[in-house]
Every structure is written in C-alpha cells, then in structure tokens.
Design a protein around this motif. Structure first.
Motif, PDB file in Angstrom:
ATOM      1  N   GLU A 134       0.813  -1.208   0.000  1.00 20.86           N
ATOM      2  CA  GLU A 134       0.000   0.000   0.000  1.00 20.86           C
ATOM      3  C   GLU A 134       0.854   1.268   0.000  1.00 20.86           C
ATOM      4  O   GLU A 134       0.465   2.289  -0.541  1.00 20.86           O
ATOM      5  CB  GLU A 134      -0.933   0.032   1.228  1.00 20.86           C
ATOM      6  CG  GLU A 134      -1.692  -1.258   1.490  1.00 20.86           C
ATOM      7  CD  GLU A 134      -2.819  -1.530   0.505  1.00 20.86           C
ATOM      8  OE1 GLU A 134      -3.149  -0.646  -0.311  1.00 20.86           O
ATOM      9  OE2 GLU A 134      -3.366  -2.652   0.551  1.00 20.86           O
TER      10      GLU A 134
ATOM     11  N   TYR B 192       1.079   4.652  -2.625  1.00 19.90           N
ATOM     12  CA  TYR B 192       0.934   5.969  -2.004  1.00 19.90           C
ATOM     13  C   TYR B 192       2.064   6.872  -2.492  1.00 19.90           C
ATOM     14  O   TYR B 192       1.852   8.040  -2.855  1.00 19.90           O
ATOM     15  CB  TYR B 192       0.986   5.810  -0.480  1.00 19.90           C
ATOM     16  CG  TYR B 192       0.450   6.983   0.323  1.00 19.90           C
ATOM     17  CD1 TYR B 192       1.002   8.257   0.195  1.00 19.90           C
ATOM     18  CD2 TYR B 192      -0.577   6.811   1.240  1.00 19.90           C
ATOM     19  CE1 TYR B 192       0.522   9.321   0.942  1.00 19.90           C
ATOM     20  CE2 TYR B 192      -1.070   7.861   2.003  1.00 19.90           C
ATOM     21  CZ  TYR B 192      -0.520   9.116   1.846  1.00 19.90           C
ATOM     22  OH  TYR B 192      -0.996  10.167   2.581  1.00 19.90           O
TER      23      TYR B 192
ATOM     24  N   TYR C 297       1.517   7.988  -5.968  1.00 19.79           N
ATOM     25  CA  TYR C 297       0.500   9.039  -5.977  1.00 19.79           C
ATOM     26  C   TYR C 297       1.126  10.407  -5.680  1.00 19.79           C
ATOM     27  O   TYR C 297       0.891  11.385  -6.394  1.00 19.79           O
ATOM     28  CB  TYR C 297      -0.576   8.681  -4.947  1.00 19.79           C
ATOM     29  CG  TYR C 297      -1.530   9.790  -4.608  1.00 19.79           C
ATOM     30  CD1 TYR C 297      -2.634  10.044  -5.414  1.00 19.79           C
ATOM     31  CD2 TYR C 297      -1.327  10.595  -3.480  1.00 19.79           C
ATOM     32  CE1 TYR C 297      -3.509  11.072  -5.108  1.00 19.79           C
ATOM     33  CE2 TYR C 297      -2.197  11.614  -3.166  1.00 19.79           C
ATOM     34  CZ  TYR C 297      -3.294  11.859  -3.982  1.00 19.79           C
ATOM     35  OH  TYR C 297      -4.155  12.872  -3.678  1.00 19.79           O
ATOM     36  N   LEU C 298       1.950  10.454  -4.628  1.00 20.64           N
ATOM     37  CA  LEU C 298       2.568  11.738  -4.264  1.00 20.64           C
ATOM     38  C   LEU C 298       3.528  12.211  -5.348  1.00 20.64           C
ATOM     39  O   LEU C 298       3.532  13.384  -5.730  1.00 20.64           O
ATOM     40  CB  LEU C 298       3.314  11.607  -2.933  1.00 20.64           C
ATOM     41  CG  LEU C 298       2.460  11.448  -1.673  1.00 20.64           C
ATOM     42  CD1 LEU C 298       3.364  11.305  -0.446  1.00 20.64           C
ATOM     43  CD2 LEU C 298       1.515  12.637  -1.483  1.00 20.64           C
TER      44      LEU C 298
ATOM     45  N   ARG D  86       1.733  13.574  -8.369  1.00 18.01           N
ATOM     46  CA  ARG D  86       1.209  14.922  -8.118  1.00 18.01           C
ATOM     47  C   ARG D  86       2.325  15.949  -8.193  1.00 18.01           C
ATOM     48  O   ARG D  86       2.175  17.017  -8.794  1.00 18.01           O
ATOM     49  CB  ARG D  86       0.534  14.984  -6.743  1.00 18.01           C
ATOM     50  CG  ARG D  86      -0.879  14.427  -6.744  1.00 18.01           C
ATOM     51  CD  ARG D  86      -1.457  14.389  -5.350  1.00 18.01           C
ATOM     52  NE  ARG D  86      -1.453  15.685  -4.694  1.00 18.01           N
ATOM     53  CZ  ARG D  86      -2.402  16.604  -4.871  1.00 18.01           C
ATOM     54  NH1 ARG D  86      -3.415  16.358  -5.653  1.00 18.01           N
ATOM     55  NH2 ARG D  86      -2.328  17.780  -4.237  1.00 18.01           N
TER      56      ARG D  86
ATOM     57  N   ARG E 205       5.936  14.918   3.314  1.00 20.69           N
ATOM     58  CA  ARG E 205       5.208  13.666   3.542  1.00 20.69           C
ATOM     59  C   ARG E 205       5.854  12.525   2.758  1.00 20.69           C
ATOM     60  O   ARG E 205       5.945  11.404   3.230  1.00 20.69           O
ATOM     61  CB  ARG E 205       3.742  13.826   3.134  1.00 20.69           C
ATOM     62  CG  ARG E 205       2.829  12.847   3.870  1.00 20.69           C
ATOM     63  CD  ARG E 205       1.506  12.653   3.184  1.00 20.69           C
ATOM     64  NE  ARG E 205       0.797  13.914   2.976  1.00 20.69           N
ATOM     65  CZ  ARG E 205      -0.311  13.997   2.253  1.00 20.69           C
ATOM     66  NH1 ARG E 205      -0.838  12.913   1.701  1.00 20.69           N
ATOM     67  NH2 ARG E 205      -0.906  15.153   2.065  1.00 20.69           N
TER      68      ARG E 205
ATOM     69  N   MET F  63      -6.423   3.399   2.718  1.00 16.09           N
ATOM     70  CA  MET F  63      -6.410   3.973   1.370  1.00 16.09           C
ATOM     71  C   MET F  63      -7.511   3.378   0.504  1.00 16.09           C
ATOM     72  O   MET F  63      -8.166   4.069  -0.270  1.00 16.09           O
ATOM     73  CB  MET F  63      -5.060   3.675   0.679  1.00 16.09           C
ATOM     74  CG  MET F  63      -3.934   4.580   1.091  1.00 16.09           C
ATOM     75  SD  MET F  63      -2.357   3.884   0.549  1.00 16.09           S
ATOM     76  CE  MET F  63      -2.514   3.992  -1.225  1.00 16.09           C
ATOM     77  N   ASN F  64      -7.701   2.067   0.644  1.00 21.85           N
ATOM     78  CA  ASN F  64      -8.655   1.379  -0.225  1.00 21.85           C
ATOM     79  C   ASN F  64      -9.865   0.827   0.514  1.00 21.85           C
ATOM     80  O   ASN F  64     -10.771   0.296  -0.111  1.00 21.85           O
ATOM     81  CB  ASN F  64      -7.951   0.221  -0.952  1.00 21.85           C
ATOM     82  CG  ASN F  64      -7.008   0.735  -2.009  1.00 21.85           C
ATOM     83  OD1 ASN F  64      -7.404   1.498  -2.885  1.00 21.85           O
ATOM     84  ND2 ASN F  64      -5.747   0.370  -1.909  1.00 21.85           N
TER      85      ASN F  64
ATOM     86  N   ILE G 191      -5.251  11.545   0.835  1.00 22.88           N
ATOM     87  CA  ILE G 191      -5.094  11.403  -0.611  1.00 22.88           C
ATOM     88  C   ILE G 191      -6.463  11.323  -1.245  1.00 22.88           C
ATOM     89  O   ILE G 191      -7.429  10.864  -0.631  1.00 22.88           O
ATOM     90  CB  ILE G 191      -4.271  10.148  -0.989  1.00 22.88           C
ATOM     91  CG1 ILE G 191      -4.947   8.866  -0.508  1.00 22.88           C
ATOM     92  CG2 ILE G 191      -2.865  10.237  -0.435  1.00 22.88           C
ATOM     93  CD1 ILE G 191      -4.234   7.631  -1.001  1.00 22.88           C
ATOM     94  N   GLN G 192      -6.534  11.819  -2.488  1.00 24.86           N
ATOM     95  CA  GLN G 192      -7.792  11.779  -3.217  1.00 24.86           C
ATOM     96  C   GLN G 192      -7.557  10.948  -4.468  1.00 24.86           C
ATOM     97  O   GLN G 192      -6.966  11.420  -5.427  1.00 24.86           O
ATOM     98  CB  GLN G 192      -8.246  13.189  -3.635  1.00 24.86           C
ATOM     99  CG  GLN G 192      -8.715  14.054  -2.491  1.00 24.86           C
ATOM    100  CD  GLN G 192      -7.547  14.726  -1.782  1.00 24.86           C
ATOM    101  OE1 GLN G 192      -6.637  15.211  -2.427  1.00 24.86           O
ATOM    102  NE2 GLN G 192      -7.575  14.751  -0.456  1.00 24.86           N
ATOM    103  N   ARG G 193      -7.968   9.716  -4.402  1.00 26.11           N
ATOM    104  CA  ARG G 193      -7.848   8.895  -5.608  1.00 26.11           C
ATOM    105  C   ARG G 193      -8.868   7.773  -5.508  1.00 26.11           C
ATOM    106  O   ARG G 193      -9.329   7.443  -4.416  1.00 26.11           O
ATOM    107  CB  ARG G 193      -6.435   8.343  -5.783  1.00 26.11           C
ATOM    108  CG  ARG G 193      -5.964   7.476  -4.651  1.00 26.11           C
ATOM    109  CD  ARG G 193      -4.805   6.628  -5.090  1.00 26.11           C
ATOM    110  NE  ARG G 193      -4.915   5.315  -4.458  1.00 26.11           N
ATOM    111  CZ  ARG G 193      -4.103   4.307  -4.685  1.00 26.11           C
ATOM    112  NH1 ARG G 193      -3.123   4.430  -5.540  1.00 26.11           N
ATOM    113  NH2 ARG G 193      -4.256   3.155  -4.079  1.00 26.11           N
TER     114      ARG G 193
ATOM    115  N   ARG H 226      -9.579   0.942  -4.827  1.00 29.22           N
ATOM    116  CA  ARG H 226      -9.519  -0.340  -5.521  1.00 29.22           C
ATOM    117  C   ARG H 226     -10.836  -1.100  -5.325  1.00 29.22           C
ATOM    118  O   ARG H 226     -11.422  -1.057  -4.247  1.00 29.22           O
ATOM    119  CB  ARG H 226      -8.363  -1.116  -4.887  1.00 29.22           C
ATOM    120  CG  ARG H 226      -8.338  -2.569  -5.116  1.00 29.22           C
ATOM    121  CD  ARG H 226      -7.297  -3.202  -4.216  1.00 29.22           C
ATOM    122  NE  ARG H 226      -7.715  -3.171  -2.822  1.00 29.22           N
ATOM    123  CZ  ARG H 226      -6.882  -3.263  -1.796  1.00 29.22           C
ATOM    124  NH1 ARG H 226      -5.589  -3.347  -1.980  1.00 29.22           N
ATOM    125  NH2 ARG H 226      -7.328  -3.234  -0.562  1.00 29.22           N
TER     126      ARG H 226
END
Lengths: 432, 831
Positions: free
Chosen positions: A353, A357, A360-361, A364, A377, B94-95, B125-127, B130
């Motif tokens: 996970e 993450y 994702y960062l 962005r 972060r 997250m999921n 986070i914005q996503r 799953r």
C-alpha cells in the motif's frame, strides 16, 4: 584488459559453443578441481579470493559457501545450488549478455560450486522474458550433458551433478532469494522469514545456496588460477575480480563491457561515449533502480562495493542508469516507483500500500499539483516504508527516493513553485 | 525465563514467547491484524511494530516476529513506533470502503478499533479506491472483498490450519484476492471461522446479514448443542430472535474455533412450527391446566397399571438439570416409573460401553485441547469430521506439527491426506484389528488372520511403534461404529500401552451434547437395577401405557414405534422441536432451547460446563409486524413467550403429580445431584464461561452393557448409519440454510463395491422388505462390504447398525454429486 568472463567467443557473434569454450581453455578448471581439490579447499580458496555476490548485495561468496558446511545438512539427502538468472532490475542486462555469449562458463561455475558445497542438483531460475538466453542455455546444457560434463559421475569423477532450467512466471520479486525458492517449489513467490536461512532450510526444506549468474561465472577462473590472481584483477586495492558493467539511459553508446572491478565511473561513462548529445551529467544510479543517485562530483568514484557505500550509494548490479541535464529526476522517479509498486508481491502492508501511495505523491509533484507538505510527507513516507517492510523490495524502492530528496530537493520544490515540471520547457525546446 | 520491561511494566515470560504475547502478559495489548495465536506470526500487516531497546541500541521491530530476550525494553509509546503504526492505518484505509454504517462487522471491527487507536483520522489522498468482484461462497458466508486489508488470516487458516483447498490467495501487489477459483460454496466444514478471523468485514455471516447492529445484541455464554465436543459459543439475540451464534474463546476446550454446524445450525430455534404454548388435547392451555392434566394422567396410569407402566424418557440433548428433575419425578405415586436417559436404545448401550471403558482404563481423558498436542494419535471407528468436527480439526494439527496421525476408519475423508496411514476397517473387524495392535504394542506379532487385508500388518507395526514411543500418545474412538468386542479391544489397547509405559490419553465420542452426562446418570440408574435401554425398548415395543418424553427425537423410531406411542393412555411431550409426537401428544409442554435457558452439559471428555441463555423466547417480533417497522415500545410480556426450561417444567409437574415445593433455581436441583454421588460433587458451583470441571468416571461403577458383535453379512452389504458433517443430527437438520448446504442424503460405498454393483449416480438399498433410494458415491476409505448412510436417512422401520442390505444401482437421475469433498451442493447465484 584481458577479459575473463567474456573471454570465450562464439562465431558470428553467436554464443560460444562447447568447442569454442574448450578452445579458450574452458572446463579445464572443472577437470582440475575434480582431480586435485578437496571440496573444503575450494571453499577456502573462494573465501580468500574476496569474491562478492554480483547480484547486488555483495555478500562474500566464500562465507556463503561455508554455511553449507553444517554437518546436520549432510544426511545423504538432496542439497541444491540455485542460480538466480531472474534479472529484472531496471536497467540491468549483464547476466543476459553473459548467458548469451558464454553459457558454458556458468555451467562450469555451477559444477565447481556444487562440487565444493557437495550438492546434488542445480537449478537455473531464469527470467521469463529471456527467451533467447533460455534457448542458448538449454542447448549448452545439452552439450555439456552429452560430453559427460553434467550428469552422473561427471568428467569421469565420482561426483554427480545436473542442472535444470526453470523459467520464471515473471515477477521482479522472484529475484529475492527466498521468494525465488517459493516460486521454484510451485508456491506463490513470496519472501520467507529469515531465519531459517536457505543454507539450513532452502529449496523443499533442504540445504540450498542461491547465487547470481555472474558470481558463479567468476568461479572457474578462481578455481583455475587461484585467489591471488583473482584479487589482482581488480582496479582498486580492496576489490577482487572483474565486473560486467553496463550503461543505459542518457549515454551515447549503451552497452555491456567487462572491466576490472573498481574502474572509476567516469572512465566507464567515457567508454560508452559519454552523456548523450554532449549534455551535462545530472545523475547516475550506479547499480540499477534500487541504488541511490551519484552526481557529477562522483565521477572519480571506483565502481566497487565499499567505495560506493562510502559515497552513500551501492554498487548493486553495476549496471548504471544515466540522467542528463534534460531528464527530470522526478519524472524518472515516478517511472521507477510505478515499477516497484507494480512488482510488489503484496505480502506486507508498507510495500503493498505504501509504494502506490508514493507513486500518488510523486505523480502529483511531477505534474505540479503537489505542495511543500507533500514533499515532507513523501520523505516521511519512505522513511517509514524503507526499514519496516518484510523483505528488501520496498527497502530498495525507498533508497532512490532518499537520494532524490537529498540531491534534488530543489528540483522538487521548483515543481511546486512553478506548478509544473521545469524540465518540460527544456524538453520541448530539445525536440523542437 | 527472559525478563523484559514492556511499557514500563516488568514481566517474565517463557523462552520463545513473542512480543505480542509478552505484551499481553504485561497487560499491554499490542495492535495486531495478521497475527493470531493459533496461526502463529506472519509478519504481513506490520501494525504490531514496537520499539525495542537492547544493550543501548534501539530499533523498530515487529512484535509478532520477535522473541522476548532477557533485558529487552519494549515500548509501544515512543514517537517512532506510533508514527509507523499510524502510517500502517493510513495505508490500510487507502482502499478500505467507508461503508461502516451498512457493514455487519461495524462495532466489532478490529480495523475500525485500531484505525482509531493508532491515530489515523483524516484521509490525505484523493484517488479512486480499488474494487473487486465478490464471489458467491455458499449460504453461510457473504464475501465483500473491497473491505480486505490483506492480512492473510483467512487463507492461512483455511489452507494451512484447516486443510481446505478450494479457497486461497491469488493476485499480487495491491490486488491480492482471497477467494475461490470460481464462485461456489466453500467446501471446508470450518468456513465459518473466516467470519471470526477476518479483522474486518470481508467475510460476514449471511444468516446475520443486515439483522442487527452488534451492540444491540443480547449475548450469553453458552455451549454448542450440536455434538459432544462442547464448544463454547456466544449466541446473540435481538427482537426475540436468535440472530447468530459465534465462537466464544475457551482455551480449555475449543480455543477460538467452531465448526459450521455449530455456527450456522441454529435455525431450529426460530422454526415456525416450534411449540411455544402448552397444549392439551390439541388446544392451547395455560401452564397450570397443562400441568394438572399431565400430572393427573401420568399418575392415573401409574395407579391403574402400576408405576412400571410409565416411562420417563429424556435424551442426550437434555441438560443435567433436566435429567435430575426427571429422576426426581419418580417418587410418590410415580415411584418405580421407568427411567430412560437416551432416546435411542442402541446409542444408549454404546454410550455406556464407552463410559465403562473410560471408568476402568485408568487413563487420563483425551481432552479437546490435548488432541492437537499428541505426538501420536489413533482415530478409530468414526469419520471424525462428520461426528465431532472440531475434534477432527484438532486431530489435523497432530499431523501439521509433525506428529503421527493414524486412522482406522470407515469413510474418513478429512484426515485422510494428512494421516500417516489410513486403514479402511470394516466395523465387524475393528475389534480384531485393535486386538492385533494391542498385541503388537505388547511386543507380540500375531499371525495374520484369514480376513486381514494385505498391508495391514505393516501399518499396525508402524502404528504400534509410534504409539509406544510417543511422549503424548492419544486414542480417540467413535462410538456408533463400535460393537461390544471393539469396546473391549479399545480397553485392552489402552491397557497394553499403559503396560508398555506409554499411558495414552483416552477419549470416545458420545451421542449429543450431554451424552457423557446422560451415560453417567444411566450408569447410576443401572446400579439401582434398571437396564440402560430396557425402558425405552419396552416403550417402543408397545409394552407400556404412559410416557413423558423430554427433548426426545423419536421421529426416526419407525412406524411401529410411533403408532405404539400414539396409542398410549397418556403421552406427555416436553420439547422445543415440532414433530409427529408433538402433534400426537395429549399434553404438550413447550421447552426452551439451549440458547434460551441455563443449564449444564457434560461433553465427551467428561467436562461439565454451565451455560446461560441469551434470550427469553417468544414469538419473534418480526412475525408480529404489520407495517414492516419495529415497535418503539416493548410489550409488557413477550407474546407466546410461554416456554420454560425443561427442568423447571419438570419440577412444576412434580409439584402437581407428587406434591412438595418445586425447585425454582438451578443450584437447588444440582445440589441434590451433587449430594447423590461423589462423582457429581461440585457440579452446582460451575459458572458459565469458565473452564468447567472434568469429572472422573473412575468414581463410577459402570456395568458393561450387553452389546452384540457386528457380523459381516453372508450376502449384500453391511449398513452403517452415522452423522454427516452438516445437518444430520436432530437440531441442525431442521435449520435453514443448513439443509440446503448439506444437500441430499448420500450412500457411501467402497470404490470396489461401487464398481462391482455398477453404481454411478443412485442406489437402492433393500432390507427386511423395505427399500430406500438415494444418491450414492464411491469413496476411498470406505471398507469393502459396507455401505454408510447418514443417520437421518428415513426407513419405515429403523435398521440396526451392521444390518445386511441389498444394494442395486439405479439409473442416474439428474446431475451426479461432486467428487470427494463435503456434501455441499450449490444452491444458486449471488443475488
């Protein structure tokens, strides 16, 4: 320089067949060893040779061999030698070159290693996408078997040993030695907890040693010429042997070459024609995607295990990826981290996970949507992933991010400030 | 013993203890997802990270993967481990869908608790999350994969611990999937444990789906009534419905696991036809009316025809209290009434035979928790997973831990792969085989007898060696497939082992949750002159004039017996299950189920366990709804909530029939029992949820009952009936969706016999002029010459164990049942 690993040459650029290999002195070491050497002596010679694992971790090979000496493992049952040819590290292709050009060197190295560690069977676990190398190796194994160099009582000695080729189902994690063993057993390729180590409880619970292709290819030379000769091959005093180096990314002529271990990075870069298009060097990942960045100030650094650790990086596989001044390191890192996230086996949480993450960062930030808080972060995220995951996969993924933050924090902050990638404009100019 | 400092508390633990357990010992619950004590550490979730300081160096370690070492300082309170655990929560969330308001796990969700405890609150986070496709996993378990946090508990339990093969892990990275190859009912009879093991709501109880929020449930400590293992359970009730049953941790018995029969077999409690009010001559009555009529009629019959013409019958699902109250009834005008402790004469004799062996063997009992700790275990005369599922789960652990597991069985499927050896043994040969084994244990190799199958001698030699050399040998016998000589041989095997210096732990299966208790009471009855099965046999043969039947299952007793019962001058039935006898009874007294009352059961190991009820029965609220909404104000008394615990009803009946005050409290009644014999001493002091007390049968004088030997029929097959894992005993047989998951009854034949008879799909069995047709299957492990049928198979007249039947293949009708595996049938698609 005299080539050791790539010495035997095939015809028309093809692989060295058995006769080519023999013409270059091949299999003499095996015959000599089977005749003259006790297994224990060989372990001692390899210890003294200073050979270190070429798969990336640089673990002293002789020490690894000595772990197989435990008497409880010698109960007459099976003992395995496994060759890790699951070369999936981004930017790494040295083992492929070695197998494609000189497959018998690997076979001879495995036979000698197996003799030294009193093993009964060998496996080559080869990357799924290596179709051609698999074909070449399979053919070479057939040649060796027909010539009595593999199989029962090889080369007329009392020692029997054969090698099976196993093609991976194609996951990066299969390169992790315990995951490789699980995969070889037909289970999910998930790393196992250590201890117990493979030497005590490896393939199907039996004593096992796993070695990289190149490491095993170093063995015939050591067996034939001795430890002092091997040490003398190195370019720096603390090193031993030669090394297959390879370049990729922003170099003029990316290819694989054999040089004394410890050859300075700048020299290797030079031999590949320097940075592509005469650009300035931004950074180098010296040994694959999971090694930390070196920059222009490190061009004199000897490409060997200990010196690079002193520079805050690692030799890894010795196959370097070059970034020029036109290449955005953030963009490169997005690419790498997507790879690591995709190749996670999914066993432990930080890796499964945490890596997505991170992607994702980074995405962005790369797109200019990030904030300064997200840079902090990002750093905190990987500091928590790195040391706390089950195996070395996520640790390896965290390493270059640490480098990105140390060397190129300014570039990250530019992305935030300019709300976009500062390299994009330059890229556009370059392609205009 | 290593001594460590855990969050400032000093604690000494056994060497090898991991830091999660050490934390518990110190009173610090370390957060965990993937770790579970019985499954061991996995190291997958990483939420148990703690900081360890040793020799001045401090580092973050996973508590489950780290053993306590002397001088360690461990803390969960430092900033580094707290920060990391907070990250773990953020990663897992997250999921994870925020569907907690409609998730049945809500309120008892470990993920919910630990997410809060670790300090993760705001999504950063914005996503997109799953998503997965869910599977239809049968009628018991709802699959909701989007909630998965990939802790691997389910697959580790299902495959490694419980030996299942049809469910596991697929996929990799952040798309790891836990499911089956294709939709279909889970085959393991232990699938219900996924519900309890899953730290969040991936696997939830389908029977409980959307019925209540868990904090609204009324919960009690109870004992599972579906077999003789005596697993501890937690029934949960609301709106006068028993909505679910979950395992209750009791390390002295079942640990934290339960079988599907126990978890999902409770539908009989809400059966619409359940008797809920007293009835006299088919009409509703008050308790006083019904008791007066019942007492008057029973006494009248006793006066007219003598008390010996009245039978007082209870069964092995009746509590000790009920049995004690029943015996107390046989005084005054009913003194001399004939007592029966079982509702099946053959099973009564076998239960007494088993008790007699235990009483004389001088071996410690094979307790449930000791089964898995055996390093050599023999399971004989049973298909363990069918008759006592959780005992089979424990027996499997013997093999998992490297011990020697041997099976002398008749159609054992579950343990077959893990066992060192399985000898399919014709029940008529079990005594001879056990005898040969006992001789070998004593160092004597008998010459093979003529009927001995090839290879048996080697297996027995290995088995004898394993048992003799074991540090913890165990013997576990069934009872339904044992004949008189087999019980005697079991005793001589135990003696031979003791003589060889390897005293085994010894256990038998008993019929019903209180079979051991009923047998102990029957032994005492026998000491005062009544035969254990004589009263019942006389009753069923039509020799008596009146009967009181308490929680008896005589539906399968046969047409002759049922008509004899219908023709009695007086038939009083006290039960919570509907059936032909409730319909025929002159007086019906409604009883309460296990989950609605307090009581005491004695499980197969001799452990007496007390339990309490979770609900007061009555018409479920949902049955009273007119507009679909639940009432805002409770009614003063539950409508049709007129049933009493059976012992209470019996005490009131005694007051009416014999006079004297009726006991209103359990200890009063148990106190009398405790005073009656030292075997029962302390029985009145047990508290629900405690380990209970293991009773010592050596204190009892148990006469060996007269039990004939099975004979191998000259022609045809020998018929044996036994339980099947799901839905063949009287309670779960009435439960939906248990019946659907159990599928139709199935005859099991040896592959040789099946081939010889040409059986492919269905078979007709004939005996004594009756015939039954049912689906049939060949199963390796069934001995030649035997056909095994489920206990609830209906014959016009019941056949004794070992009866000769003729089998004839029938043309296949519809789809054949699946290959080896539990008898579950797919029943539809996921809605």
């Amino acid at each position: 320089m005299e080539e050791v690993l790539l010495k035997a040459k095939g015809r028309d650029g093809g692989p060295a067949l058995l006769e080519d290999y023999r013409a270059a002195g091949g299999y003499a070491a095996l015959a000599h060893v089977l005749r003259e050497r006790a297994p224990q002596d060989l372990v001692e010679i390899v210890k003294q040779s200073g050979l270190r694992g070429r798969g990336g971790a640089g673990f002293p090979s002789g020490l690894k061999w000595s772990f197989m000496g435990a008497p409880e493992g010698k109960d007459g049952g099976a003992r395995y030698l496994v060759c890790n040819a699951d070369e999936m590290e981004p930017g790494t292709y040295k083992d492929r070159v070695l197998i494609e050009r000189n497959p018998h060197l690997l076979i001879e190295g495995m036979a000698i290693a197996a003799y030294a560690m009193e093993m009964t069977e060998g496996y080559v676990f080869i990357r799924r996408e290596y179709f051609e190398p698999s074909r070449i190796l399979e053919r070479a194994l057939g040649e060796a078997r027909a010539a009595g160099l593999l199989g029962p009582r090889l080369a007329g000695s009392g020692f029997s040993f054969d090698i099976h080729l196993h093609r991976s189902a194609g996951r990066y994690i299969c390169g992790e030695e315990t995951a490789l063993l699980s995969g070889l057993e037909g289970r999910r390729a998930i790393p196992r907890a250590k201890p117990p180590y493979p030497a005590a409880h490896g393939l199907w619970g039996r004593p096992t040693t796993v070695h990289n292709v190149e490491t095993l290819a170093c063995v015939p030379g050591i067996a034939a010429h001795g430890a002092a000769w091997f040490k003398g091959l190195a370019a720096n005093p603390e090193g031993a042997g030669t090394k297959l180096y390879a370049g990729s990314g922003a170099v003029e002529r990316p290819h694989c070459l054999e040089r004394p271990i410890g050859t300075p990075l700048g020299e290797l870069l030079e031999e590949m024609g320097g940075v592509r298009g005469g650009r300035k060097l931004l950074a180098v990942m010296p040994g694959g995607a999971s090694t930390n960045f070196l920059t222009a100030e490190h061009l004199d650094a000897p490409m060997d295990f200990d010196p690079l650790v002193r520079h805050g990086s690692r030799l890894g596989t010795g196959t370097f990826i070059v970034l020029s001044e036109d290449d955005c390191p953030v963009r490169a890192m997005v690419n790498l981290q997507r790879f690591f996230a995709r190749e996670s086996c999914g066993f432990c949480t930080p890796c499964r996970e945490g890596l997505p993450y991170g992607v994702y960062l980074l995405q962005r930030l790369e797109r200019g949507e990030g904030t300064r808080e997200e840079i902090d972060r990002l750093e905190n995220l990987y500091l928590n992933i790195g040391p706390n995951s089950f195996c070395a996969h996520a640790t390896g993924a965290a390493e270059p991010v640490g480098g990105l933050l140390r060397h190129f924090r300014g570039i990250l902050e530019e992305h935030v400030k300019e709300r976009g990638c500062p390299f994009a404009a330059r890229r556009e100019l370059a392609h205009a | 013993m290593p001594e460590i400092l855990f969050d400032g508390r000093r604690v000494a633990v056994e060497p090898g203890t991991n830091l999660v357990e050490a934390g518990l010992a110190a009173g610090v619950p370390v957060p965990i997802y993937c770790y579970q004590r019985d499954l061991g550490p996995a190291g997958a979730c990483r939420v148990c990270a703690v900081s360890v300081t040793m020799q001045g160096k401090s580092r973050l370690v996973m508590a489950c993967m780290t053993q306590a070492a002397d001088g360690m300082e461990v803390t969960t309170l430092d900033p580094r481990s707290r920060e990391f655990r907070r990250w773990v929560s953020e990663w897992l969330m997250m999921n994870h869908p925020h569907d907690c308001p409609v998730c049945d796990e809500g309120g008892e969700c470990q993920l919910q608790d630990l997410t809060i405890a670790t300090g993760h609150g705001i999504r950063r986070i914005q996503r997109p999350k799953r998503t997965f496709r869910n599977q239809y996993l049968g009628e018991f378990i709802q699959h909701e994969m989007n909630r998965c946090i990939t802790c691997y508990r389910c697959s580790r339990f299902y495959q490694e611990y419980a030996g299942g093969r049809d469910f596991g892990v697929t996929g990799s990275r952040d798309r790891v999937y836990f499911g089956r190859f294709a939709d279909g009912p889970l085959e393991s009879p232990f699938s219900g444990n996924l519900v309890e093991l899953c730290p969040t709501g991936v696997f939830t109880d389908k029977l409980f789906r959307y019925r209540s929020r868990v904090w609204d449930l009324e919960i009690s400590h109870s004992i599972c009534p579906h077999c003789s293992v005596g697993c501890n359970v937690r029934p949960g009730a609301r709106h006068r419905e028993l909505q679910r049953v979950r395992v209750s941790e009791n390390r002295a018995v079942n640990g934290v696991f339960l079988c599907d029969r126990g978890q999902f077999g409770h539908g009989y409690v809400e059966e619409p036809r359940r008797p809920r009010e007293p009835r006299v001559a088919g009409r509703a009555a008050t308790w006083d009316e019904a008791l007066a009529v019942a007492a008057g009629d029973l006494v009248a019959v006793a006066r007219e025809h003598g008390p010996g013409s009245v039978a007082l019958v209870a069964s092995s699902r009746a509590t000790l209290e009920t049995h004690a109250a029943l015996a107390a009834l046989a005084t005054g005008p009913l003194a001399g009434a004939r007592l029966a402790r079982f509702d099946d004469p053959a099973r009564a004799r076998r239960a007494l035979a088993a008790l007699a062996v235990l009483a004389r063997a001088g071996c410690p009992p094979l307790e449930q928790r000791e089964i898995g700790a055996c390093d050599a275990l023999l399971v004989a005369g049973t298909s363990l997973v069918d008759e006592a599922p959780l005992a089979a789960l424990a027996a499997l652990q013997v093999a998992r831990r490297g011990g020697a597991l041997f099976v002398l069985g008749a159609g054992e499927r579950y343990l077959a792969d893990a066992a060192k050896a399985v000898l399919p043994t014709h029940p008529s040969r079990l005594a001879a085989t056990l005898g040969a084994l006992a001789a070998r244990v004593g160092g004597e190799a008998r010459a093979p007898e003529p009927r001995e199958p090839a290879g048996e001698a080697e297996v027995l030699a290995g088995l004898a060696r394993a048992l003799r050399e074991a540090r913890r040998p165990g013997l576990l016998f069934g009872s339904d497939l044992l004949d008189g000589p087999a019980f005697a041989a079991a005793a001589s095997l135990a003696r031979a082992l003791a003589g060889a210096g390897a005293t085994p732990r010894l256990g038998f299966l008993f019929p019903g949750p209180n079979g051991f208790g009923a047998a102990a009471l029957a032994a005492a009855d026998a000491a005062s002159g009544s035969s254990p099965a004589g009263a019942l046999e006389d009753l069923l043969a039509g020799h008596l004039r009146g009967a009181l039947l308490v929680e008896c299952d005589l539906e399968r007793a046969g047409t002759r017996a049922l008509s004899a019962l219908r023709e009695l001058d007086c038939l009083v039935v006290l039960d919570y299950l509907a059936g032909p006898l409730v319909d025929a009874a002159h007086v019906v007294l409604p009883a309460r189920t296990t989950y609605e009352s307090s009581g005491t059961y004695v499980n197969r190991e001799g452990r007496a366990q007390a339990f309490t009820g979770a609900l007061v029965p009555g018409e479920p609220v949902r049955a009273l709804l007119h507009d679909g909404s639940f009432p805002r104000h409770p009614l003063p008394a539950p409508p049709r909530g007129n049933s009493w615990p059976a012992w209470r009803a019996l005490e009131e009946l005694r007051a009416w029939a014999v006079g004297g005050p009726a006991a209103r409290e359990r200890p009063e009644i148990l106190g009398a029992l405790a005073a009656s014999h030292p075997f029962w001493s302390g029985i009145e002091t047990l508290t629900p949820g405690s380990p209970g007390a293991v009773l010592d049968p050596a204190r009892l004088a148990v006469a060996v009952p007269d039990l004939a030997a099975f004979a191998e029929p000259a022609a045809g097959l020998a018929l044996f009936a036994r339980d099947r894992t799901l839905g063949s005993e009287p309670l779960s047989r009435r439960a939906e969706p248990m019946r659907r998951m159990a599928g139709p009854p199935l005859a099991l034949l040896s592959p040789d016999d099946a081939t010889a008879l040409g059986v492919a799909g269905r078979v007709e069995l004939r005996a004594d002029g009756q015939a039954v047709a049912l689906a049939a299957r060949a199963l390796a492990g069934v001995p030649r010459g035997v056909v095994i049928v489920p206990r609830d198979l209906e014959w016009p007249e019941p056949l004794p164990q070992g009866a000769a039947v003729e089998a004839r293949a029938l043309a296949e009708e519809g789809a054949a049942p699946g290959p080896d595996g539990p008898q579950r049938a797919a029943t539809g698609a996921d809605p």
